[in-house]
Design an enzyme around this catalytic site. Sequence first.
Site, PDB file in Angstrom:
ATOM      1  N   ASN A 217     -10.162  -0.349  -0.311  1.00  0.00           N
ATOM      2  CA  ASN A 217      -8.705  -0.204  -0.242  1.00  0.00           C
ATOM      3  C   ASN A 217      -8.087  -0.848  -1.488  1.00  0.00           C
ATOM      4  OD1 ASN A 217      -5.977  -0.595   0.273  1.00  0.00           O
ATOM      5  ND2 ASN A 217      -6.271  -1.195   2.411  1.00  0.00           N
TER       6      ASN A 217
ATOM      7  N   CYS B 137       0.818  -1.223   0.000  1.00  0.00           N
ATOM      8  CA  CYS B 137       0.000   0.000   0.000  1.00  0.00           C
ATOM      9  C   CYS B 137       0.846   1.265   0.000  1.00  0.00           C
ATOM     10  CB  CYS B 137      -0.952  -0.003   1.186  1.00  0.00           C
ATOM     11  SG  CYS B 137      -1.968  -1.469   1.221  1.00  0.00           S
TER      12      CYS B 137
ATOM     13  N   HIS C 258      -3.451   7.216   1.592  1.00  0.00           N
ATOM     14  CA  HIS C 258      -3.899   5.868   1.266  1.00  0.00           C
ATOM     15  C   HIS C 258      -5.273   5.620   1.890  1.00  0.00           C
ATOM     16  CE1 HIS C 258      -4.156   1.670   0.718  1.00  0.00           C
ATOM     17  NE2 HIS C 258      -3.889   1.357   1.977  1.00  0.00           N
TER      18      HIS C 258
HETATM   19  N1  COA Z   1     -18.848  -8.607   8.840  1.00  0.00           N
HETATM   20  C1  COA Z   1     -19.351  -8.877  10.063  1.00  0.00           C
HETATM   21  N2  COA Z   1     -18.590  -9.239  11.102  1.00  0.00           N
HETATM   22  C2  COA Z   1     -17.258  -9.317  10.900  1.00  0.00           C
HETATM   23  C3  COA Z   1     -16.684  -9.049   9.656  1.00  0.00           C
HETATM   24  C4  COA Z   1     -17.531  -8.684   8.604  1.00  0.00           C
HETATM   25  N3  COA Z   1     -17.071  -8.402   7.378  1.00  0.00           N
HETATM   26  N4  COA Z   1     -15.348  -9.225   9.742  1.00  0.00           N
HETATM   27  C5  COA Z   1     -15.088  -9.579  11.008  1.00  0.00           C
HETATM   28  N5  COA Z   1     -16.224  -9.639  11.717  1.00  0.00           N
HETATM   29  C6  COA Z   1     -16.411  -9.968  13.115  1.00  0.00           C
HETATM   30  C7  COA Z   1     -15.296 -10.859  13.627  1.00  0.00           C
HETATM   31  O1  COA Z   1     -15.590 -12.216  13.391  1.00  0.00           O
HETATM   32  C8  COA Z   1     -15.277 -10.516  15.086  1.00  0.00           C
HETATM   33  O2  COA Z   1     -16.324 -11.202  15.714  1.00  0.00           O
HETATM   34  P1  COA Z   1     -16.169 -11.779  17.221  1.00  0.00           P
HETATM   35  O3  COA Z   1     -15.900 -10.586  18.074  1.00  0.00           O
HETATM   36  O4  COA Z   1     -17.472 -12.435  17.469  1.00  0.00           O
HETATM   37  O5  COA Z   1     -14.995 -12.702  17.144  1.00  0.00           O
HETATM   38  C9  COA Z   1     -15.616  -9.060  15.087  1.00  0.00           C
HETATM   39  O6  COA Z   1     -16.291  -8.789  13.878  1.00  0.00           O
HETATM   40  C10 COA Z   1     -14.394  -8.178  15.164  1.00  0.00           C
HETATM   41  O7  COA Z   1     -14.890  -6.943  15.321  1.00  0.00           O
HETATM   42  P2  COA Z   1     -14.024  -5.793  15.910  1.00  0.00           P
HETATM   43  O8  COA Z   1     -13.123  -6.262  16.989  1.00  0.00           O
HETATM   44  O9  COA Z   1     -14.965  -4.724  16.255  1.00  0.00           O
HETATM   45  O10 COA Z   1     -13.129  -5.436  14.683  1.00  0.00           O
HETATM   46  P3  COA Z   1     -12.345  -4.129  14.547  1.00  0.00           P
HETATM   47  O11 COA Z   1     -13.005  -2.996  15.239  1.00  0.00           O
HETATM   48  O12 COA Z   1     -10.909  -4.397  14.889  1.00  0.00           O
HETATM   49  O13 COA Z   1     -12.454  -3.824  13.020  1.00  0.00           O
HETATM   50  C11 COA Z   1     -11.109  -3.837  11.058  1.00  0.00           C
HETATM   51  C12 COA Z   1     -11.819  -4.668  12.116  1.00  0.00           C
HETATM   52  C13 COA Z   1     -10.394  -4.756  10.111  1.00  0.00           C
HETATM   53  C14 COA Z   1     -12.140  -3.019  10.315  1.00  0.00           C
HETATM   54  C15 COA Z   1     -10.107  -2.870  11.770  1.00  0.00           C
HETATM   55  O14 COA Z   1      -9.253  -3.587  12.613  1.00  0.00           O
HETATM   56  C16 COA Z   1      -9.291  -2.092  10.808  1.00  0.00           C
HETATM   57  O15 COA Z   1      -9.786  -1.256  10.099  1.00  0.00           O
HETATM   58  N6  COA Z   1      -7.957  -2.334  10.769  1.00  0.00           N
HETATM   59  C17 COA Z   1      -7.087  -1.722   9.788  1.00  0.00           C
HETATM   60  C18 COA Z   1      -7.061  -2.629   8.604  1.00  0.00           C
HETATM   61  C19 COA Z   1      -6.538  -1.970   7.399  1.00  0.00           C
HETATM   62  O16 COA Z   1      -6.898  -0.873   7.073  1.00  0.00           O
HETATM   63  N7  COA Z   1      -5.668  -2.689   6.694  1.00  0.00           N
HETATM   64  C20 COA Z   1      -5.095  -2.284   5.483  1.00  0.00           C
HETATM   65  C21 COA Z   1      -4.022  -1.332   5.748  1.00  0.00           C
HETATM   66  S1  COA Z   1      -3.143  -1.031   4.287  1.00  0.00           S
END
Ligand code: COA
Length: 321
Positions: A278, A111, A248
Amino acid sequence: MRSRICGTGSALPQLKVTNDDLSKRMDTSDEWIKSRTGIASRHLAVEETLTSLAAQAAKQALKEADVEPNELDLILSATLSADKLLPSLSCELQRELSAVNAAAFDINAACSGFLFALQTADAYIQCGRYRNILVVGGEILSRVMDWEDRSTCVLFGDGAGAAVVCADALHGILESVQGSDGARGDALCCENRKNNNPYVTNDVGLSYVSMNGQEVYKFAVRTVPEAIRTVVGRAGLSMEEIDLFVLHQANRRILESVSKRLGVPMEKFPTNLEHCGNISAGSVPILLDFVNRQGRIKKGDRIVLAGFGAGLSWGATVLTW
Ligand code: COA
Protein backbone atom coordinates in the site's frame (compact mmCIF):
# COMPACT_ATOMS: atom_id res chain seq x y z
CA MET A 1 -13.59 21.75 -21.31
CA ARG A 2 -12.59 18.36 -19.92
CA SER A 3 -9.44 17.39 -17.99
CA ARG A 4 -7.69 14.61 -19.86
CA ILE A 5 -4.84 12.47 -18.57
CA CYS A 6 -2.31 12.78 -21.40
CA GLY A 7 0.67 11.03 -19.82
CA THR A 8 1.57 8.87 -16.84
CA GLY A 9 4.76 7.84 -15.07
CA SER A 10 5.90 5.99 -11.97
CA ALA A 11 9.00 5.16 -9.96
CA LEU A 12 9.75 2.64 -7.22
CA PRO A 13 12.82 2.51 -4.98
CA GLN A 14 15.47 -0.03 -5.92
CA LEU A 15 15.28 -2.17 -2.79
CA LYS A 16 12.65 -4.91 -2.97
CA VAL A 17 11.74 -6.51 0.36
CA THR A 18 9.80 -9.79 0.34
CA ASN A 19 7.57 -11.12 3.10
CA ASP A 20 10.25 -13.73 3.81
CA ASP A 21 12.82 -10.93 4.22
CA LEU A 22 10.54 -9.30 6.80
CA SER A 23 9.98 -12.59 8.61
CA LYS A 24 13.73 -12.68 9.34
CA ARG A 25 13.40 -9.35 11.17
CA MET A 26 10.04 -9.72 12.94
CA ASP A 27 7.51 -12.29 14.04
CA THR A 28 5.52 -12.61 10.81
CA SER A 29 5.25 -14.95 7.83
CA ASP A 30 4.68 -14.91 4.09
CA GLU A 31 1.56 -17.01 4.69
CA TRP A 32 0.03 -14.50 7.18
CA ILE A 33 0.69 -11.43 5.04
CA LYS A 34 -0.26 -12.97 1.69
CA SER A 35 -3.44 -14.66 2.88
CA ARG A 36 -4.79 -11.53 4.58
CA THR A 37 -3.66 -8.87 2.10
CA GLY A 38 -2.32 -10.35 -1.15
CA ILE A 39 0.98 -8.53 -0.63
CA ALA A 40 4.15 -10.51 -1.44
CA SER A 41 6.78 -7.76 -1.49
CA ARG A 42 7.20 -3.99 -1.38
CA HIS A 43 9.90 -1.47 -2.32
CA LEU A 44 11.53 0.58 0.44
CA ALA A 45 13.55 3.76 -0.05
CA VAL A 46 17.15 3.65 1.14
CA GLU A 47 19.03 6.14 -1.03
CA GLU A 48 16.02 7.64 -2.82
CA THR A 49 14.19 10.78 -1.73
CA LEU A 50 10.50 11.28 -2.45
CA THR A 51 11.49 14.22 -4.67
CA SER A 52 13.79 11.99 -6.75
CA LEU A 53 11.08 9.33 -7.19
CA ALA A 54 8.42 11.92 -8.03
CA ALA A 55 10.73 13.66 -10.50
CA GLN A 56 11.42 10.36 -12.28
CA ALA A 57 7.68 9.66 -12.53
CA ALA A 58 6.92 13.23 -13.62
CA LYS A 59 9.52 13.19 -16.41
CA GLN A 60 7.96 10.02 -17.88
CA ALA A 61 4.47 11.54 -17.69
CA LEU A 62 5.60 14.81 -19.32
CA LYS A 63 7.32 12.89 -22.11
CA GLU A 64 4.24 10.83 -22.90
CA ALA A 65 2.03 13.94 -22.79
CA ASP A 66 4.50 15.84 -24.97
CA VAL A 67 4.36 18.75 -22.52
CA GLU A 68 7.49 20.74 -21.67
CA PRO A 69 8.09 21.56 -18.00
CA ASN A 70 7.82 25.28 -18.75
CA GLU A 71 4.32 24.70 -20.18
CA LEU A 72 3.04 23.51 -16.80
CA ASP A 73 0.69 25.94 -15.05
CA LEU A 74 0.45 24.01 -11.80
CA ILE A 75 2.14 21.18 -9.90
CA LEU A 76 -0.09 19.46 -7.38
CA SER A 77 1.37 16.68 -5.26
CA ALA A 78 -0.54 14.44 -2.90
CA THR A 79 1.58 13.11 -0.07
CA LEU A 80 1.72 12.68 3.70
CA SER A 81 5.44 11.92 3.75
CA ALA A 82 7.21 14.74 1.88
CA ASP A 83 10.98 15.04 2.27
CA LYS A 84 10.55 18.36 4.07
CA LEU A 85 7.86 20.05 6.12
CA LEU A 86 8.72 22.98 3.87
CA PRO A 87 9.14 23.67 1.06
CA SER A 88 6.44 21.34 -0.25
CA LEU A 89 7.16 18.32 -2.47
CA SER A 90 5.54 20.24 -5.33
CA CYS A 91 8.00 23.14 -4.96
CA GLU A 92 10.92 20.72 -4.73
CA LEU A 93 9.66 19.08 -7.93
CA GLN A 94 9.27 22.43 -9.64
CA ARG A 95 12.95 23.08 -9.01
CA GLU A 96 13.96 19.59 -10.22
CA LEU A 97 11.93 19.97 -13.43
CA SER A 98 12.65 23.68 -14.02
CA ALA A 99 8.90 24.16 -14.37
CA VAL A 100 9.41 27.89 -14.00
CA ASN A 101 5.86 28.96 -14.92
CA ALA A 102 4.03 26.63 -12.54
CA ALA A 103 2.46 27.39 -9.19
CA ALA A 104 3.09 24.50 -6.81
CA PHE A 105 1.50 23.16 -3.65
CA ASP A 106 0.76 19.88 -1.86
CA ILE A 107 -2.44 18.19 -0.77
CA ASN A 108 -2.67 15.76 2.13
CA ALA A 109 -5.66 13.45 1.89
CA ALA A 110 -3.69 10.28 2.70
CA CYS A 111 -4.68 7.33 0.50
CA SER A 112 -7.36 9.41 -1.24
CA GLY A 113 -4.72 12.05 -2.00
CA PHE A 114 -4.24 11.38 -5.71
CA LEU A 115 -8.01 11.45 -6.31
CA PHE A 116 -8.36 14.70 -4.36
CA ALA A 117 -5.43 16.26 -6.27
CA LEU A 118 -6.81 15.09 -9.62
CA GLN A 119 -10.23 16.50 -8.79
CA THR A 120 -8.65 19.82 -7.73
CA ALA A 121 -6.74 19.92 -11.02
CA ASP A 122 -10.03 19.25 -12.84
CA ALA A 123 -11.69 22.17 -11.05
CA TYR A 124 -8.86 24.53 -12.12
CA ILE A 125 -9.16 23.34 -15.71
CA GLN A 126 -12.95 23.52 -15.80
CA CYS A 127 -12.97 27.10 -14.52
CA GLY A 128 -10.50 28.02 -17.27
CA ARG A 129 -7.65 29.09 -15.01
CA TYR A 130 -5.07 26.49 -16.08
CA ARG A 131 -4.50 24.20 -19.08
CA ASN A 132 -1.58 21.92 -18.13
CA ILE A 133 -1.27 20.45 -14.65
CA LEU A 134 1.15 17.89 -13.24
CA VAL A 135 -0.58 15.75 -10.62
CA VAL A 136 1.66 13.58 -8.45
CA GLY A 137 0.96 11.05 -5.73
CA GLY A 138 3.84 9.59 -3.80
CA GLU A 139 5.06 8.43 -0.43
CA ILE A 140 8.03 7.23 1.52
CA LEU A 141 5.75 5.65 4.09
CA SER A 142 8.58 3.58 5.57
CA ARG A 143 9.57 6.85 7.31
CA VAL A 144 6.43 6.92 9.39
CA MET A 145 6.06 3.20 10.11
CA ASP A 146 6.71 1.66 13.49
CA TRP A 147 9.04 -1.19 12.47
CA GLU A 148 8.24 -2.86 15.81
CA ASP A 149 4.53 -3.03 14.93
CA ARG A 150 4.04 -6.01 12.62
CA SER A 151 0.32 -5.26 12.22
CA THR A 152 1.06 -2.08 10.21
CA CYS A 153 4.61 -2.05 8.83
CA VAL A 154 4.18 -5.14 6.63
CA LEU A 155 1.31 -3.53 4.72
CA PHE A 156 2.94 -0.44 3.27
CA GLY A 157 5.53 0.48 0.62
CA ASP A 158 7.28 3.44 -1.01
CA GLY A 159 7.00 4.92 -4.52
CA ALA A 160 5.58 7.73 -6.64
CA GLY A 161 3.28 8.11 -9.63
CA ALA A 162 2.43 11.06 -11.85
CA ALA A 163 -0.12 12.15 -14.42
CA VAL A 164 -0.11 15.15 -16.74
CA VAL A 165 -3.62 16.54 -17.03
CA CYS A 166 -4.47 18.84 -19.94
CA ALA A 167 -7.54 20.78 -21.06
CA ASP A 168 -9.30 18.83 -23.84
CA ALA A 169 -12.45 19.56 -25.79
CA LEU A 170 -13.57 15.93 -25.97
CA HIS A 171 -12.12 13.32 -23.63
CA GLY A 172 -11.35 13.36 -19.94
CA ILE A 173 -12.98 13.48 -16.52
CA LEU A 174 -16.73 12.97 -16.64
CA GLU A 175 -17.75 12.90 -13.00
CA SER A 176 -16.15 12.93 -9.56
CA VAL A 177 -17.18 12.48 -5.97
CA GLN A 178 -15.21 13.00 -2.78
CA GLY A 179 -15.97 12.75 0.91
CA SER A 180 -14.48 12.85 4.39
CA ASP A 181 -15.47 11.63 7.83
CA GLY A 182 -13.11 13.30 10.29
CA ALA A 183 -15.09 11.94 13.24
CA ARG A 184 -13.59 8.51 12.48
CA GLY A 185 -10.04 9.79 11.98
CA ASP A 186 -8.58 7.77 14.85
CA ALA A 187 -8.97 4.56 12.83
CA LEU A 188 -5.80 5.39 10.87
CA CYS A 189 -3.58 8.02 12.38
CA CYS A 190 -0.05 9.40 12.71
CA GLU A 191 0.73 12.36 15.00
CA ASN A 192 2.97 15.16 13.71
CA ARG A 193 5.83 16.48 15.84
CA LYS A 194 4.63 17.31 19.31
CA ASN A 195 4.57 20.84 20.72
CA ASN A 196 8.16 21.77 21.41
CA ASN A 197 9.09 25.07 22.97
CA PRO A 198 10.81 26.16 26.19
CA TYR A 199 7.47 25.92 28.06
CA VAL A 200 6.72 22.29 27.13
CA THR A 201 7.90 19.68 29.58
CA ASN A 202 6.30 16.56 28.06
CA ASP A 203 8.04 13.98 25.91
CA VAL A 204 8.51 15.34 22.36
CA GLY A 205 9.35 11.97 20.79
CA LEU A 206 8.19 11.02 17.30
CA SER A 207 4.98 9.15 16.60
CA TYR A 208 4.25 6.48 13.96
CA VAL A 209 1.26 5.19 12.00
CA SER A 210 -1.34 3.36 14.07
CA MET A 211 -4.36 1.64 12.59
CA ASN A 212 -7.53 -0.17 13.55
CA GLY A 213 -7.37 -2.55 10.59
CA GLN A 214 -10.86 -3.99 10.91
CA GLU A 215 -12.45 -0.54 11.23
CA VAL A 216 -10.68 0.65 8.06
CA TYR A 217 -11.61 -2.57 6.26
CA LYS A 218 -15.33 -2.17 7.07
CA PHE A 219 -15.25 1.50 6.03
CA ALA A 220 -13.61 0.69 2.69
CA VAL A 221 -15.93 -2.13 1.62
CA ARG A 222 -19.00 -0.03 2.44
CA THR A 223 -17.90 3.37 1.09
CA VAL A 224 -15.96 2.55 -2.08
CA PRO A 225 -18.73 0.70 -4.00
CA GLU A 226 -21.15 3.49 -3.05
CA ALA A 227 -18.79 6.20 -4.37
CA ILE A 228 -18.20 4.27 -7.58
CA ARG A 229 -21.94 3.73 -8.13
CA THR A 230 -22.49 7.47 -7.63
CA VAL A 231 -19.95 8.64 -10.25
CA VAL A 232 -20.86 5.99 -12.79
CA GLY A 233 -24.57 6.77 -12.38
CA ARG A 234 -24.03 10.53 -12.63
CA ALA A 235 -22.06 9.99 -15.85
CA GLY A 236 -25.10 8.18 -17.27
CA LEU A 237 -23.13 4.93 -17.60
CA SER A 238 -23.72 1.37 -16.45
CA MET A 239 -21.07 -0.73 -14.64
CA GLU A 240 -20.75 -2.91 -17.76
CA GLU A 241 -19.66 0.13 -19.77
CA ILE A 242 -16.60 0.70 -17.54
CA ASP A 243 -13.48 -0.90 -18.99
CA LEU A 244 -11.19 -0.71 -15.97
CA PHE A 245 -11.40 0.01 -12.25
CA VAL A 246 -8.09 1.40 -10.96
CA LEU A 247 -8.48 1.37 -7.19
CA HIS A 248 -6.26 2.22 -4.26
CA GLN A 249 -4.14 -0.85 -3.53
CA ALA A 250 -4.63 -1.49 0.18
CA ASN A 251 -5.67 -5.09 0.32
CA ARG A 252 -6.75 -7.76 -2.17
CA ARG A 253 -9.69 -8.78 -0.01
CA ILE A 254 -11.04 -5.21 -0.12
CA LEU A 255 -10.77 -5.21 -3.93
CA GLU A 256 -12.53 -8.59 -4.15
CA SER A 257 -15.32 -7.36 -1.92
CA VAL A 258 -15.78 -4.17 -4.02
CA SER A 259 -15.82 -6.22 -7.21
CA LYS A 260 -18.45 -8.54 -5.76
CA ARG A 261 -20.63 -5.74 -4.43
CA LEU A 262 -20.57 -3.98 -7.81
CA GLY A 263 -21.14 -7.22 -9.74
CA VAL A 264 -18.02 -6.57 -11.82
CA PRO A 265 -15.49 -9.37 -12.50
CA MET A 266 -12.07 -9.11 -10.79
CA GLU A 267 -10.42 -9.10 -14.27
CA LYS A 268 -11.49 -5.46 -14.56
CA PHE A 269 -9.63 -4.62 -11.33
CA PRO A 270 -5.90 -4.57 -12.14
CA THR A 271 -3.62 -4.93 -9.12
CA ASN A 272 -0.01 -4.31 -8.26
CA LEU A 273 -0.24 -4.59 -4.50
CA GLU A 274 1.42 -8.02 -4.79
CA HIS A 275 4.78 -6.33 -5.35
CA CYS A 276 4.11 -2.75 -4.16
CA GLY A 277 2.08 -3.02 -0.96
CA ASN A 278 0.00 0.00 0.00
CA ILE A 279 1.69 3.24 -1.18
CA SER A 280 -1.11 5.53 0.05
CA ALA A 281 -1.34 8.56 -2.32
CA GLY A 282 1.10 6.83 -4.70
CA SER A 283 -0.87 3.67 -5.33
CA VAL A 284 -3.50 4.87 -7.85
CA PRO A 285 -1.12 6.81 -10.16
CA ILE A 286 1.49 4.02 -10.02
CA LEU A 287 -1.10 1.39 -10.95
CA LEU A 288 -2.53 3.65 -13.65
CA ASP A 289 0.94 3.98 -15.15
CA PHE A 290 1.49 0.19 -14.99
CA VAL A 291 -1.71 -0.55 -16.92
CA ASN A 292 -1.02 2.29 -19.35
CA ARG A 293 2.45 0.91 -20.08
CA GLN A 294 1.09 -2.62 -20.41
CA GLY A 295 -1.14 -1.29 -23.21
CA ARG A 296 -4.29 -2.20 -21.29
CA ILE A 297 -5.90 1.21 -21.96
CA LYS A 298 -7.12 2.36 -25.37
CA LYS A 299 -8.24 5.82 -26.38
CA GLY A 300 -11.91 6.26 -25.51
CA ASP A 301 -11.86 3.63 -22.74
CA ARG A 302 -13.93 4.44 -19.67
CA ILE A 303 -11.96 4.19 -16.45
CA VAL A 304 -12.93 4.51 -12.82
CA LEU A 305 -10.27 5.68 -10.35
CA ALA A 306 -10.97 5.41 -6.62
CA GLY A 307 -9.05 6.07 -3.43
CA PHE A 308 -9.90 5.67 0.26
CA GLY A 309 -8.15 5.77 3.58
CA ALA A 310 -7.11 8.00 6.47
CA GLY A 311 -9.28 10.99 7.28
CA LEU A 312 -11.33 8.98 6.90
CA SER A 313 -11.60 10.06 3.27
CA TRP A 314 -12.64 8.72 -0.12
CA GLY A 315 -12.83 9.86 -3.72
CA ALA A 316 -13.87 8.40 -7.08
CA THR A 317 -13.65 9.71 -10.64
CA VAL A 318 -14.87 8.32 -13.94
CA LEU A 319 -13.11 9.45 -17.11
CA THR A 320 -12.65 8.65 -20.76
CA TRP A 321 -9.06 8.04 -21.85
N1 COA B 1 2.19 -11.34 11.07
C1 COA B 1 1.66 -12.29 11.87
N2 COA B 1 0.67 -12.06 12.74
C2 COA B 1 0.18 -10.80 12.79
C3 COA B 1 0.69 -9.78 11.99
C4 COA B 1 1.73 -10.08 11.11
N3 COA B 1 2.27 -9.16 10.30
N4 COA B 1 0.02 -8.63 12.27
C5 COA B 1 -0.89 -8.94 13.21
N5 COA B 1 -0.81 -10.24 13.53
C6 COA B 1 -1.59 -10.99 14.48
C7 COA B 1 -2.14 -10.10 15.58
O1 COA B 1 -1.21 -9.97 16.63
C8 COA B 1 -3.38 -10.84 15.99
O2 COA B 1 -3.01 -11.90 16.82
P1 COA B 1 -3.94 -12.36 18.07
O3 COA B 1 -5.24 -12.77 17.45
O4 COA B 1 -3.17 -13.47 18.67
O5 COA B 1 -4.07 -11.13 18.91
C9 COA B 1 -3.86 -11.42 14.70
O6 COA B 1 -2.74 -11.48 13.83
C10 COA B 1 -4.93 -10.58 14.04
O7 COA B 1 -5.34 -11.32 13.01
P2 COA B 1 -6.73 -11.08 12.34
O8 COA B 1 -7.77 -10.72 13.33
O9 COA B 1 -6.98 -12.26 11.52
O10 COA B 1 -6.44 -9.80 11.50
P3 COA B 1 -7.32 -9.32 10.34
O11 COA B 1 -8.00 -10.44 9.64
O12 COA B 1 -8.18 -8.20 10.83
O13 COA B 1 -6.27 -8.76 9.33
C11 COA B 1 -5.50 -6.68 8.48
C12 COA B 1 -5.55 -7.62 9.67
C13 COA B 1 -4.75 -5.43 8.87
C14 COA B 1 -4.79 -7.37 7.34
C15 COA B 1 -6.96 -6.34 8.04
O14 COA B 1 -7.70 -5.86 9.13
C16 COA B 1 -7.01 -5.34 6.95
O15 COA B 1 -6.61 -5.60 5.85
N6 COA B 1 -7.55 -4.13 7.23
C17 COA B 1 -7.54 -3.04 6.28
C18 COA B 1 -6.28 -2.28 6.50
C19 COA B 1 -5.95 -1.39 5.37
O16 COA B 1 -6.01 -1.76 4.24
N7 COA B 1 -5.55 -0.17 5.72
C20 COA B 1 -5.13 0.82 4.82
C21 COA B 1 -6.29 1.42 4.18
S1 COA B 1 -5.79 2.81 3.27
